[in-house]
Structure formats: structure tokens, C-alpha cells
Design a protein around this motif. Sequence first.
Motif, PDB file in Angstrom:
ATOM      1  N   MET A 187       4.757  62.200  57.214  1.00  7.87           N
ATOM      2  CA  MET A 187       5.968  62.633  57.913  1.00  7.87           C
ATOM      3  C   MET A 187       6.951  61.487  58.128  1.00  7.87           C
ATOM      4  O   MET A 187       8.141  61.715  58.286  1.00  7.87           O
ATOM      5  N   SER A 200       6.747  72.491  60.214  1.00 11.20           N
ATOM      6  CA  SER A 200       5.764  71.564  60.761  1.00 11.20           C
ATOM      7  C   SER A 200       5.845  71.514  62.283  1.00 11.20           C
ATOM      8  O   SER A 200       4.825  71.534  62.979  1.00 11.20           O
ATOM      9  N   GLN A 201       7.062  71.469  62.812  1.00 11.08           N
ATOM     10  CA  GLN A 201       7.247  71.414  64.263  1.00 11.08           C
ATOM     11  C   GLN A 201       6.706  72.659  64.958  1.00 11.08           C
ATOM     12  O   GLN A 201       6.159  72.582  66.061  1.00 11.08           O
ATOM     13  N   ASN A 251       3.277  72.515  66.152  1.00  7.70           N
ATOM     14  CA  ASN A 251       2.989  71.431  67.085  1.00  7.70           C
ATOM     15  C   ASN A 251       3.322  71.843  68.514  1.00  7.70           C
ATOM     16  O   ASN A 251       4.470  72.122  68.829  1.00  7.70           O
ATOM     17  N   TRP A 285       6.334  65.577  66.029  1.00  2.55           N
ATOM     18  CA  TRP A 285       5.642  65.449  64.746  1.00  2.55           C
ATOM     19  C   TRP A 285       4.671  64.280  64.811  1.00  2.55           C
ATOM     20  O   TRP A 285       4.846  63.342  65.591  1.00  2.55           O
ATOM     21  N   ALA A 318       1.486  64.608  68.533  1.00  2.00           N
ATOM     22  CA  ALA A 318       2.796  64.041  68.188  1.00  2.00           C
ATOM     23  C   ALA A 318       2.900  62.614  68.691  1.00  2.00           C
ATOM     24  O   ALA A 318       2.179  62.193  69.595  1.00  2.00           O
ATOM     25  N   SER A 356       8.177  61.175  65.252  1.00  2.00           N
ATOM     26  CA  SER A 356       9.131  62.199  65.689  1.00  2.00           C
ATOM     27  C   SER A 356      10.567  61.698  65.603  1.00  2.00           C
ATOM     28  O   SER A 356      11.488  62.458  65.288  1.00  2.00           O
TER      29      SER A 356
END
Length: 359
Positions: free
Chosen positions: A126, A176-177, A180, A185, A194, A199
Motif C-alpha cells: 500500500m 481496501s479502506q 478496515n 490502511w 492501520a 495511511s
Amino acid sequence: MNRHANTQWTITSLILVVLSSVVFTGLASAQFPTAQMGEIVPRDVRETYEKGLRFLATTQTEDGTWQGGHGGPGVTGMAVMAFLASGEDPNFGIYSGNIRRGLRSMLRSQDPSTGIFGGNMGHTSMYNHGFAMLAVAEAYGAVDDSDLWSGGQVTGTHPMKLGQSLELAVRGAVTSQKKNKFGGWRYGPDATDADTSVSGAVMVGLLAARNAGIEVPDEAIDRGVAYFKSMTSDSGQVAYSGIGGYDDSIPRISIGSLVYAISRRKDIPQFQATLAALTERLEQSSNSYLRYGQYYQAQALFQGDVDAWEKWNEQLIRELKADQQDDGSFTGSLGKPVDSAMALLAMALNFRFLPIYER
């Protein structure tokens, strides 16, 4: 006024109108160097920057990547941004070939199903996605898509365009978020925890995509900002993750302040706290992550307090000039390509060509 004078005034006015139109059309998302400050870019900046670009240009591989230390599309993206930030024409300038090769490399690395740049690259997945998404956003609208794949390796009948890639990258980050619970991220696209470092990379990429005209859901930005607020102390320190406490990490404080600034949250107390924490620590080094810290601190100070940035920038220029190696590179803890690109981008605020560097 006589007829001759009238004619001259009309011609002059017409020229000014035409020039204004050209500037607005060609640089709608950019600025001339020193447009905001009205000052000449210091000679030390120009010479150090050009020397650094020559290093990046000569060490780029034929497939558009850079080797040594950390690698991947995010590293390529940072180097591409360094070229874009110099003000050279990205389509016909001396570094246009380097820019195109880098962009082609990033687009080839993007998973067509998930939209994630670099696919599964472990703890850097990421990070790579965030920085690559930022680079594509900065290139979108500046680099001519019709010439992007000219002379390059084409994998498929219809090579992806920058706009398509950017839309796909945004979708991948948002997907992806949603997995979570923290709204941020972590290392992989399927992570359920995270941290503020990863992030920050993804948030800045999303905000750059939004600035470029790509649709980014408000909910995604709001959740990301909420996560950073939850990780910011009243004194402006920014924690790393759920398992880390607050400390005086310059990179993390800078990341938090930058996220608040470019997401247009300068009215919230967390932004004021992080900015104050930075301006109180202008002499403090980022220690083991020196270039990473310089990269983010430059942007955060510029977005938050121009006077503080100007003072800090003078110090930065002196340090980078002294630190630059004979081959134009910069050393650090992340490998020459990363450290060199980040050092140049920290200095690139003096040019202010990249849209993300506008205030």
C-alpha cells in the motif's frame, strides 16, 4: 489618444489575452516557478536539483524502474514526480522519455482487477500504491496519453490511459479502506489494522486524484481524516498505530498536518496542533528516516505556515547541497533511488509546478 496609439494598445491587449489563454490552458493544474512568492529560484536549488535529476535519469533501467534499496511502482512514482516537478516539458523536454518509461512501468504493474499498483508486495504494497497513485494523478492532464505508449512495451491491444489507471487506483484504495475498521490502511490491501505512515501515503494519493478531477467518495476522505484525528494528541504528536504511542516523530507529525491541510480541514484543532508542533521543531532532525521526514515536512510547512517554511527551506537547501554525492544522489536509510527522489521533492516546493504543491 491618436489612431496609431489606439492600434498599438489593441494589439498589446490582444497579445495579453492570447498569452493568458495559453497559460491557463497549458498550465491549468500547474504554476510558473515562484508564481506565489515572486522570487527567483535560488541558484543552489537549481544546480542541486539538476544534478539530482541527472542521477535519476542515468540510473533508470530500460523497463522504467530504479534498482537499489526499496523498489516498486511507488519508488518509480516518486522519481517520476521529481522529473515532473522540475518544470521541464513532460512531453517534449529532455526528461520526457524518463517520465514516459516510468509511467508505463507503473501502469504495467497495476492489477487490472483490484486496481492496486504492484500487486502483492508484502509490507510495501500500500506504500507503493499510495505513491504510484499520487504520481499518476500529478501526471494526469500534463502528460499526453496519445504519446505515452509510443516506442514502449505494449501488453495488450488497448494500453491503459492515465485517467483509466487513476480511476482504477482510487477504486482499489477505497475498496481496501472499506475492509478496515479504523478507516485507514496498512501494508496489504486486505489488512484490517492501520498505521498513519501507510495511511498518509494513500490519503495524499486520493486527495491528489480528487484534485485532478477524479471522483473520490466524500466518505473515504472523511473516514481517513477521522482516523488521523483519532491518532493525534492535543499537543500535536501523531501516533504510529494502535500499538504505538505518541512521540516527537517529525515524519508522522508532518503527515498528519499535510493530510489535514490538503483535505481542507485547517479549521480543526488537530491541524493547528500538528502545525504548532512542527513550527516548534524547525531545528529537529528526522533521524533514521531523514529524507522521508524532509519530504513530508517541506509540504506540511508550506501548506500550513509559509514564513516557517521559508526559514526551514533555507536550512534544507544548505543541508542538501552539502549532503549531495558526487554522482548527484542522496543517501539515507531507504536506498539511493528513494532517498534521492524524496530529497529532490522536498526541494521542489521552490518550483511549485506539481498541482499537489499548490496552496
